[in-house]
Write an enzyme that holds these catalytic residues in place. Structure first.
Site, short mmCIF file in Angstrom:
data_model
loop_
_atom_site.label_atom_id
_atom_site.label_comp_id
_atom_site.label_asym_id
_atom_site.label_seq_id
_atom_site.Cartn_x
_atom_site.Cartn_y
_atom_site.Cartn_z
N CYS A 1 -1.75 -1.33 15.01
CA CYS A 1 -1.40 -1.18 13.59
C CYS A 1 -1.93 -2.33 12.75
O CYS A 1 -1.73 -3.50 13.07
CB CYS A 1 0.12 -1.08 13.47
SG CYS A 1 0.67 -0.89 11.76
N CYS B 1 3.88 8.44 0.66
CA CYS B 1 4.20 7.57 1.79
C CYS B 1 4.32 6.15 1.25
O CYS B 1 3.38 5.64 0.64
CB CYS B 1 3.07 7.66 2.82
SG CYS B 1 3.25 6.49 4.18
N GLU C 1 0.83 -1.20 0.00
CA GLU C 1 0.00 0.00 0.00
C GLU C 1 0.87 1.26 0.00
O GLU C 1 1.91 1.29 0.65
CB GLU C 1 -0.82 -0.06 1.30
CG GLU C 1 -1.90 0.93 1.43
CD GLU C 1 -2.65 0.75 2.76
OE1 GLU C 1 -3.06 -0.38 3.08
OE2 GLU C 1 -2.79 1.74 3.46
N CYS D 1 -3.02 2.93 8.47
CA CYS D 1 -1.84 2.27 7.94
C CYS D 1 -2.08 0.78 7.69
O CYS D 1 -2.31 0.02 8.63
CB CYS D 1 -0.76 2.44 9.00
SG CYS D 1 0.87 2.25 8.40
N CYS E 1 4.70 -6.83 8.19
CA CYS E 1 5.62 -6.32 9.21
C CYS E 1 5.64 -7.32 10.36
O CYS E 1 4.63 -7.95 10.66
CB CYS E 1 5.11 -4.97 9.70
SG CYS E 1 6.20 -4.17 10.89
N CYS F 1 3.08 -4.02 16.56
CA CYS F 1 2.44 -2.91 17.29
C CYS F 1 0.93 -3.16 17.35
O CYS F 1 0.31 -3.47 16.34
CB CYS F 1 2.75 -1.57 16.62
SG CYS F 1 4.50 -1.20 16.59
N1 SAH Z 1 7.47 0.70 11.28
C1 SAH Z 1 7.68 2.10 11.22
C2 SAH Z 1 6.94 2.81 10.11
C3 SAH Z 1 5.52 2.43 9.80
S1 SAH Z 1 4.16 3.05 10.68
C4 SAH Z 1 7.37 2.74 12.56
O1 SAH Z 1 6.97 2.03 13.46
O2 SAH Z 1 7.61 3.92 12.72
C5 SAH Z 1 4.16 4.80 10.63
C6 SAH Z 1 3.60 5.42 11.89
O3 SAH Z 1 2.18 5.21 12.00
C7 SAH Z 1 4.19 4.83 13.16
O4 SAH Z 1 4.41 5.85 14.08
C8 SAH Z 1 3.09 3.90 13.62
O5 SAH Z 1 3.22 3.58 14.98
C9 SAH Z 1 1.86 4.69 13.29
N2 SAH Z 1 0.62 3.93 13.20
C10 SAH Z 1 0.42 2.69 12.73
N3 SAH Z 1 -0.88 2.34 12.81
C11 SAH Z 1 -1.51 3.39 13.32
C12 SAH Z 1 -2.88 3.66 13.65
N4 SAH Z 1 -3.82 2.75 13.47
N5 SAH Z 1 -3.16 4.87 14.17
C13 SAH Z 1 -2.21 5.81 14.37
N6 SAH Z 1 -0.92 5.62 14.08
C14 SAH Z 1 -0.57 4.43 13.58
#
Ligand code: SAH
Length: 364
Positions: A134, A120, A107, A348, A127, A131
């Site tokens: 996410c 982006c 994506e 994301c 991944c 987290c």
């Molecule tokens: N793996 C990397 C980059 C990808 S995510 C990282 O962790 O930074 C990019 C950003 O979006 C990260 O800060 C992640 O924690 C955040 N993110 C992912 N899912 C999200 C969600 N559902 N709501 C808000 N932020 C989110």
């Protein structure tokens, strides 16, 4: 949550011949030599791929037909195909789902700002960081993207929009520092004057905090912006939402970013996704301010984008403003990043997940 040992070792691309669109110019010259073609062909082909952004050898009109046929057989251009797209009604944001040559999907997002177009991109198929909030990590990691697959997302979007991409954020699916070598190669090619020539300053790489690779990146002394996904001011709280926090403590992350700043002089960004009742109390803002005191940094507050697989809610507008005010009153600059294009609102990795589910005949 268990101490999941998610990040030992590098996740590797399967050993394979490097694809032609991931070669730098000098490697392209060596390849031409190896294949018995004159070396001036290297600049031509490199230019077609990285400046003219062609998607097939057929478009390389100054390359002899026989040579094009040979190359496309031995060195197919990897490329990707758009399989889904959502445009916001305000016209500022578009989300793309792309299929890679081997059928996996990723994506990417185009955001049009008054100061230019920002893309982006994803750095991995899926991944493995886990987290909790996410969507990109729900199906785990399938594989790393190659440098050319990272570039292809930008090239395709620039071709389609007909407008120059000026900023690139590596904040889509995947953990860029878990795919270190390809990430660095990607940056080299993206900033090459013989390619799109995007300034290092216009590139942001976001990481959940893979400490050894922050040091490695610092030593390269690039002028890119490093964004750290912090999301909580203490290890205990961070571990509840980010398994990577079991592996590296906040102290270790902070030491690494101090080193990064020392080597590059670049201000660090911190990402803090606000989850209602989890990490958004004013005391958490105070703890965060204390942690970041004296650092040359900036905080991006992101009201969490709820995903259907989890029960997280975002902090309301008032709560977000309150959190921001606490930081600012303690001298920490902060901005609130609201998702653009609310009508195509997909956190994301959600669009990709939706596409995969549909293909399987599953949910939605
Ligand atoms: N793996 C990397 C980059 C990808 S995510 C990282 O962790 O930074 C990019 C950003 O979006 C990260 O800060 C992640 O924690 C955040 N993110 C992912 N899912 C999200 C969600 N559902 N709501 C808000 N932020 C989110």
């Amino acid at each position: 949550m268990d101490n999941i040992d998610i990040i030992d070792g590098e996740s590797s691309c399967k050993a394979q011949k490097r694809d032609i669109a991931s070669l730098n110019l000098s490697e392209m010259k060596s390849l031409m030599k190896e294949l018995g073609f004159p070396t001036f062909r290297a600049s031509q082909i490199y230019g077609w791929i990285h400046k003219d952004l062609v998607s097939s050898y057929d478009e390389m009109t100054n390359i002899p037909k026989k040579m094009r046929e040979d190359l496309s057989e031995k060195y197919p251009l990897p490329g990707l195909t758009e399989v889904d797209r959502r445009d916001s009604t305000d016209g500022y944001t578009s989300k793309f789902v792309f299929k890679l040559a081997d059928g996996y999907v990723i994506e990417s997002v185009l955001m049009k700002y008054h100061h230019g177009n920002s893309v982006c991109i994803s750095s991995q198929v899926g991944c493995r960081m886990g987290c909790r909030f996410c969507a990109s990590t729900l199906l785990g990691l399938t594989r790393n993207l190659t440098a050319s697959e990272m570039l292809a997302q930008i090239y395709d979007i620039q071709r389609k929009s007909g407008e120059r991409v000026s900023n690139v954020v590596v904040m889509g699916t995947g953990e860029p520092l878990d795919n270190f070598d390809e990430l660095v190669r990607f940056i080299e090619l993206l900033t090459d004057e013989n390619g799109l020539n995007i300034s290092q300053r216009n590139i942001t790489v976001s990481t959940c905090g893979i400490v050894p690779n922050i040091y490695k990146l610092a030593d390269l002394k690039l002028a890119i912006t490093l964004a750290i996904s912090l999301h909580a001011p203490t290890d205990e709280e961070r571990r509840k939402i980010m398994p990577v926090a079991y592996k590296y403590s906040i102290k270790e992350v902070m030491d690494a970013i101090d080193y990064y700043f020392e080597k590059t002089g670049r201000r660090i960004s911190f990402e803090y996704s606000l989850i209602a009742g989890e990490n958004d109390a004013p005391e958490r803002a105070e703890a965060l301010a204390k942690l970041l005191k004296g650092k040359n940094c900036h905080v991006n507050l992101i009201p969490v984008n709820p995903i259907k697989e989890r029960d997280y809610r975002h902090t309301d507008r008032e709560g977000v403003e309150r959190f921001k005010r606490v930081l600012e009153s303690r001298g920490i600059t902060a901005t609130v990043r609201r998702e653009m294009g609310a009508d195509i609102d997909a956190a994301c990795g959600q669009l990709r997940k939706e596409y995969i589910d549909k293909q399987k005949g599953g949910a939605d």
